[in-house]
Write an enzyme that holds these catalytic residues in place. Structure first.
Site, PDB file in Angstrom:
ATOM      1  N   HIS A 101       0.829  -1.209   0.000  1.00  0.00           N
ATOM      2  CA  HIS A 101       0.000   0.000   0.000  1.00  0.00           C
ATOM      3  C   HIS A 101       0.862   1.256   0.000  1.00  0.00           C
ATOM      4  O   HIS A 101       0.473   2.289  -0.517  1.00  0.00           O
ATOM      5  CB  HIS A 101      -0.976  -0.031   1.171  1.00  0.00           C
ATOM      6  CG  HIS A 101      -2.047  -1.049   0.958  1.00  0.00           C
ATOM      7  ND1 HIS A 101      -1.993  -2.295   1.513  1.00  0.00           N
ATOM      8  CD2 HIS A 101      -3.155  -1.010   0.189  1.00  0.00           C
ATOM      9  CE1 HIS A 101      -3.039  -2.987   1.107  1.00  0.00           C
ATOM     10  NE2 HIS A 101      -3.767  -2.240   0.309  1.00  0.00           N
ATOM     11  N   ARG A 161     -10.521   4.417  -1.841  1.00  0.00           N
ATOM     12  CA  ARG A 161     -10.118   3.620  -0.676  1.00  0.00           C
ATOM     13  C   ARG A 161     -10.501   4.367   0.602  1.00  0.00           C
ATOM     14  O   ARG A 161      -9.699   5.142   1.147  1.00  0.00           O
ATOM     15  CB  ARG A 161      -8.607   3.372  -0.703  1.00  0.00           C
ATOM     16  CG  ARG A 161      -8.132   2.455  -1.826  1.00  0.00           C
ATOM     17  CD  ARG A 161      -6.642   2.202  -1.715  1.00  0.00           C
ATOM     18  NE  ARG A 161      -6.187   1.072  -2.491  1.00  0.00           N
ATOM     19  CZ  ARG A 161      -5.584   1.170  -3.691  1.00  0.00           C
ATOM     20  NH1 ARG A 161      -5.380   2.347  -4.229  1.00  0.00           N
ATOM     21  NH2 ARG A 161      -5.193   0.082  -4.324  1.00  0.00           N
ATOM     22  N   ARG A 193     -15.254   2.072  -1.891  1.00  0.00           N
ATOM     23  CA  ARG A 193     -15.043   0.763  -1.278  1.00  0.00           C
ATOM     24  C   ARG A 193     -15.102   0.949   0.230  1.00  0.00           C
ATOM     25  O   ARG A 193     -14.413   1.828   0.768  1.00  0.00           O
ATOM     26  CB  ARG A 193     -13.676   0.203  -1.675  1.00  0.00           C
ATOM     27  CG  ARG A 193     -13.397  -1.117  -0.984  1.00  0.00           C
ATOM     28  CD  ARG A 193     -12.091  -1.692  -1.395  1.00  0.00           C
ATOM     29  NE  ARG A 193     -10.974  -0.974  -0.808  1.00  0.00           N
ATOM     30  CZ  ARG A 193      -9.709  -1.259  -1.082  1.00  0.00           C
ATOM     31  NH1 ARG A 193      -9.423  -2.207  -1.945  1.00  0.00           N
ATOM     32  NH2 ARG A 193      -8.738  -0.595  -0.498  1.00  0.00           N
ATOM     33  N   GLU A 249     -11.058 -10.521  -5.141  1.00  0.00           N
ATOM     34  CA  GLU A 249      -9.619 -10.485  -4.859  1.00  0.00           C
ATOM     35  C   GLU A 249      -9.166 -11.693  -4.051  1.00  0.00           C
ATOM     36  O   GLU A 249      -8.054 -11.719  -3.544  1.00  0.00           O
ATOM     37  CB  GLU A 249      -9.231  -9.163  -4.173  1.00  0.00           C
ATOM     38  CG  GLU A 249     -10.067  -8.779  -2.995  1.00  0.00           C
ATOM     39  CD  GLU A 249      -9.743  -7.376  -2.460  1.00  0.00           C
ATOM     40  OE1 GLU A 249      -8.739  -6.780  -2.854  1.00  0.00           O
ATOM     41  OE2 GLU A 249     -10.524  -6.891  -1.619  1.00  0.00           O
ATOM     42  N   ASN A 293      -4.067  -7.054  -7.011  1.00  0.00           N
ATOM     43  CA  ASN A 293      -2.969  -7.089  -6.028  1.00  0.00           C
ATOM     44  C   ASN A 293      -3.193  -8.214  -5.021  1.00  0.00           C
ATOM     45  O   ASN A 293      -2.312  -9.014  -4.740  1.00  0.00           O
ATOM     46  CB  ASN A 293      -2.877  -5.767  -5.252  1.00  0.00           C
ATOM     47  CG  ASN A 293      -2.717  -4.576  -6.162  1.00  0.00           C
ATOM     48  OD1 ASN A 293      -2.197  -4.717  -7.254  1.00  0.00           O
ATOM     49  ND2 ASN A 293      -3.181  -3.419  -5.724  1.00  0.00           N
ATOM     50  N   ASP A 294      -4.395  -8.241  -4.487  1.00  0.00           N
ATOM     51  CA  ASP A 294      -4.678  -9.292  -3.507  1.00  0.00           C
ATOM     52  C   ASP A 294      -4.948 -10.630  -4.175  1.00  0.00           C
ATOM     53  O   ASP A 294      -4.612 -11.683  -3.620  1.00  0.00           O
ATOM     54  CB  ASP A 294      -5.860  -8.884  -2.613  1.00  0.00           C
ATOM     55  CG  ASP A 294      -5.398  -7.963  -1.505  1.00  0.00           C
ATOM     56  OD1 ASP A 294      -4.375  -8.278  -0.873  1.00  0.00           O
ATOM     57  OD2 ASP A 294      -6.036  -6.914  -1.285  1.00  0.00           O
ATOM     58  N   ARG A 306       2.301  -9.446  -0.289  1.00  0.00           N
ATOM     59  CA  ARG A 306       2.539  -8.342  -1.217  1.00  0.00           C
ATOM     60  C   ARG A 306       3.439  -7.257  -0.663  1.00  0.00           C
ATOM     61  O   ARG A 306       3.944  -6.428  -1.407  1.00  0.00           O
ATOM     62  CB  ARG A 306       1.196  -7.746  -1.674  1.00  0.00           C
ATOM     63  CG  ARG A 306       0.346  -7.221  -0.561  1.00  0.00           C
ATOM     64  CD  ARG A 306      -1.061  -6.910  -1.013  1.00  0.00           C
ATOM     65  NE  ARG A 306      -1.183  -5.572  -1.555  1.00  0.00           N
ATOM     66  CZ  ARG A 306      -2.343  -4.980  -1.790  1.00  0.00           C
ATOM     67  NH1 ARG A 306      -3.476  -5.621  -1.558  1.00  0.00           N
ATOM     68  NH2 ARG A 306      -2.393  -3.772  -2.264  1.00  0.00           N
ATOM     69  N   CYS A 365      -8.841  -3.127 -10.795  1.00  0.00           N
ATOM     70  CA  CYS A 365      -8.315  -1.914 -10.173  1.00  0.00           C
ATOM     71  C   CYS A 365      -7.022  -2.149  -9.403  1.00  0.00           C
ATOM     72  O   CYS A 365      -6.619  -1.314  -8.610  1.00  0.00           O
ATOM     73  CB  CYS A 365      -9.367  -1.258  -9.285  1.00  0.00           C
ATOM     74  SG  CYS A 365     -10.005  -2.335  -8.007  1.00  0.00           S
TER      75      CYS A 365
HETATM   76  C1  PEP Z   1      -6.267  -4.946  -4.958  1.00  0.00           C
HETATM   77  O1  PEP Z   1      -6.157  -5.785  -4.056  1.00  0.00           O
HETATM   78  O2  PEP Z   1      -5.886  -5.155  -6.121  1.00  0.00           O
HETATM   79  C2  PEP Z   1      -6.848  -3.627  -4.676  1.00  0.00           C
HETATM   80  C3  PEP Z   1      -7.092  -2.784  -5.635  1.00  0.00           C
HETATM   81  O3  PEP Z   1      -7.083  -3.305  -3.374  1.00  0.00           O
HETATM   82  P1  PEP Z   1      -5.922  -2.821  -2.364  1.00  0.00           P
HETATM   83  O4  PEP Z   1      -4.675  -2.650  -3.176  1.00  0.00           O
HETATM   84  O5  PEP Z   1      -6.379  -1.580  -1.729  1.00  0.00           O
HETATM   85  O6  PEP Z   1      -5.842  -3.984  -1.430  1.00  0.00           O
HETATM   86 MG    MG Z   2      -7.177  -5.485  -2.183  1.00  0.00          MG
END
Ligand code: PEP
Ligand code: MG
Length: 620
Positions: free
Chosen positions: A194, A301, A337, A437, A460-461, A471, A508
């Protein structure tokens, strides 16, 4: 300023851009108070800083007490006593008076009062009072720690500095953005941490996972950060600096050129439309998103509402923030979200987030929201009350199955009914969706699609949980492969399920803003891509010069390939000849290094296809 030997450190490219500036080493461990004489116009802020630190300390002590399960009389009593001490007016009123009367800093004022109090207790004949000395020591440490954590970074970090730190929280990045720092060079963190996402959102060139940069850098020496390549040069040579400046200029020229297409739609040569939206963390980013041509917000977010403040955001605060974003976006869709806190990185002192052995698999996100029911309900109510000021979409993060989305929707509709009963206006047409995710959600996308109006794939998740890669851990980021056959198949499965059910699907995660993946994502059939606003012009250029049919053929070919090596090679082959300027070149920073000057050129874990895979060599 240069001086000393030149050293090159390789890390993970976290946010593109080129920056040079004096090093500012962010050191957080100074607990021995130092006296500072303040100006008259600093006194109000200083008092507020003191009161905030006392309040945060109180919350932390209470939380600790609540977390000690069972009837442990002694710890409960001790913590109660400390909490009581933190609420004692002596600790707020007297230091406040000292700050104002003597123009001194909060640490110094507080320390003076606590020392006096301690000697009073120590001299007492009463055993109970004598033991309170320990409470005072503990409270002193805690408040000083909180004061250090909230040090007025904005005042201390000079504009244009390169910040060097062991680790940064996403909330720190927000502060550093406001302090207008030039770049970040950080020991820890992966490309989709993040912290990295924040740096990209605020366009702060950043290199993470630098392993030991804090020990190697000296305060004030010149540092050059190459966020495109994931390299940091300490005390660069004159020639290197010159090349850095050329690269920075070129980067800026390309940015300006791309912005000329800001108002053109993202449509492929053969007419396929892909909407490009912005990911956003703060309402103040609206202008920036519009300036880069965002067609809406694909991911807001909201967890950032819980960071950098001393009290929980109330229903009204959620509402005001949401209205600001929707009005600012002038009727374009905004996807809020609900808060995604926990998981190790995104913490907030305001909620009871336990320290867990495995936070990414623990009480994170929607799970935390369900546990903290009243906090969640406040957020839902605030959002609903804002809903008629624009086009609102609400989505829930980390949904693992049908039960969870039903529970989240039930809570949402209950709040809606309640607000309507109380006479509030709530929009009729709020779309409700989920982040896909988790592998479980991707596997049952057909079932989940029946429950919602849209999907947003959080790559990402999805990558973290599918490939079992933390991550935020730079040690395993060499395994982060968005083009892993498993990821490609899961993403394809989710898109198909969404389209079969007649709902739209966006992506996203960081993949959406990486030019290397644009053709693949278009070919897989995504309706929308949501990314840091700064990436939109780059992605738009690729979409506008792409052919959707060819992209589909590429995607179909990719899902037949068995290995990451082959998928990555196929994508490079399709992308590099046509979009060479979009794929960062390697400036070869090692070349200029003087022999014997302590060059650190290994350790780049090769995040993604550019890095070439392979495990890190482990040396620096
Ligand atoms: C993701 O997990 O891809 C996402 C967009 O959410 P975050 O990065 O805030 O976990
Ligand atoms: Mg995520």
């Amino acid at each position: 300023m240069t001086g000393g030997s030149t050293r090159v450190l390789r890390g993970i490219s976290a946010a593109p851009g080129i920056a040079c500036g004096p090093a500012f080493l962010l050191e957080r461990q100074r607990l021995r108070p130092v006296k500072r004489q303040l100006q008259a116009n600093e006194l109000d802020d200083e008092v507020e800083r003191l009161l905030d630190a006392l309040n945060s300390s109180f919350i932390q002590v209470r939380r600790l007490r609540d977390d000690i399960a069972g009837d442990h009389e002694d710890p409960h009593e001790i913590l109660d006593a400390q909490a009581e001490l933190l609420r004692d007016p002596q600790l707020s009123d007297e230091p406040t008076r000292l700050i104002r009367d003597e123009s001194i800093n909060a640490e110094w004022a507080l320390d003076r009062i606590l020392r006096r109090l301690r000697s009073f207790y120590e001299d007492s004949d009463d055993l109970y009072l004598r033991t309170r000395g320990e409470d005072i020591d503990h409270v002193r440490r805690l408040v000083l720690q909180n004061l250090a954590g909230q040090e007025p970074i904005l005042r201390k970090i000079p504009e244009g500095a390169v910040v060097i730190a062991r680790r940064l929280s996403p909330a720190d990045v927000v502060q550093l953005h406001r302090a207008r720092v030039a770049g970040l060079a950080i020991d820890r963190g992966g490309r989709t941490s993040h912290t990295a996402l924040m740096a990209r959102a605020f366009e702060i060139p950043a290199v993470l996972g630098l392993k030991g940069v804090c020990a190697k850098a000296r305060s004030g020496e010149m540092v050059a950060v190459d966020g495109l390549e994931g390299a940091v040069l300490l005390s660069p040579t004159g020639r290197q600096l010159e090349r850095f400046r050329e690269r920075a200029l070129r980067f800026e020229q390309v940015e300006q050129e791309l912005l000329k297409d800001r108002d053109k739609p993202a449509v492929s040569e053969d007419g396929a439309v892909v909407r490009l939206l912005a990911n956003m963390e703060l309402a103040e980013e609206v202008g920036f998103a519009l300036a880069h041509g965002a067609e809406g917000v694909g991911l807001y977010r909201t967890e950032f509402m819980f960071m950098g403040r001393s009290t929980l955001p109330a229903e009204g605060a959620h509402m005001v923030d949401a209205v600001k974003v929707m009005v600012g976006m002038e009727g374009r869709p905004v996807t809020f979200r609900t808060f995604d806190l926990g998981g190790g990185e995104k913490t907030s002192d305001l909620l009871r987030i336990p320290s867990e052995v495995n936070p990414a698999l623990g009480l994170r996100s929607i799970r935390l929201a369900f546990r903290e029911g009243s906090v969640f309900r406040s957020q839902l109510r605030g959002l609903l009350r804002a809903s008629s000021s624009g086009r609102m979409k609400i989505m829930f993060p980390m949904i693992s199955g049908v039960e969870e989305i039903r529970q989240a929707k039930r809570l949402l509709w209950e709040q809606r009914e309640d607000l309507l009963r109380q006479g509030y206006k709530v929009a009729e047409d709020i779309e409700v969706g989920i982040m896909v995710e988790m592998p479980s959600a991707a596997m049952i996308a057909d079932l989940l699609a029946k429950e919602v109006d849209f999907f947003a794939i959080g790559s990402n998740d999805l990558i973290q949980y599918t490939l079992a890669i933390d991550r935020s851990n730079e040690l395993v980021s060499y395994l982060y492969h968005p083009l892993h056959p498993a990821i490609l198949r899961l993403v394809r499965n989710v898109i198909r399920a969404a389209h079969d059910a007649g709902i739209q699907v966006s992506l996203c995660g960081a993949m959406a803003g990486d030019p290397l993946f644009t053709l693949v994502l278009v070919g897989l059939g995504l309706d929308e891509l949501s990314m840091p606003a700064a990436a939109i012009p780059h992605i738009k250029r690729i979409v506008r010069s792409s052919n959707a049919k060819e992209a589909q053929d590429l995607a179909e070919h990719l899902v037949t390939l068995p290995t990451v090596e082959e998928t990555e090679a196929a994508v490079r082959e399709a992308m590099i000849p046509r979009y060479i300027e979009e794929i960062p070149e390697d400036p070869g920073w090692e070349v200029d290094i003087r022999p014997g000057s302590g060059t650190y050129a290994s350790g780049e874990p090769g995040a993604g296809p550019r890095g070439g895979g392979g495990a890190p060599e482990g040396s620096e």
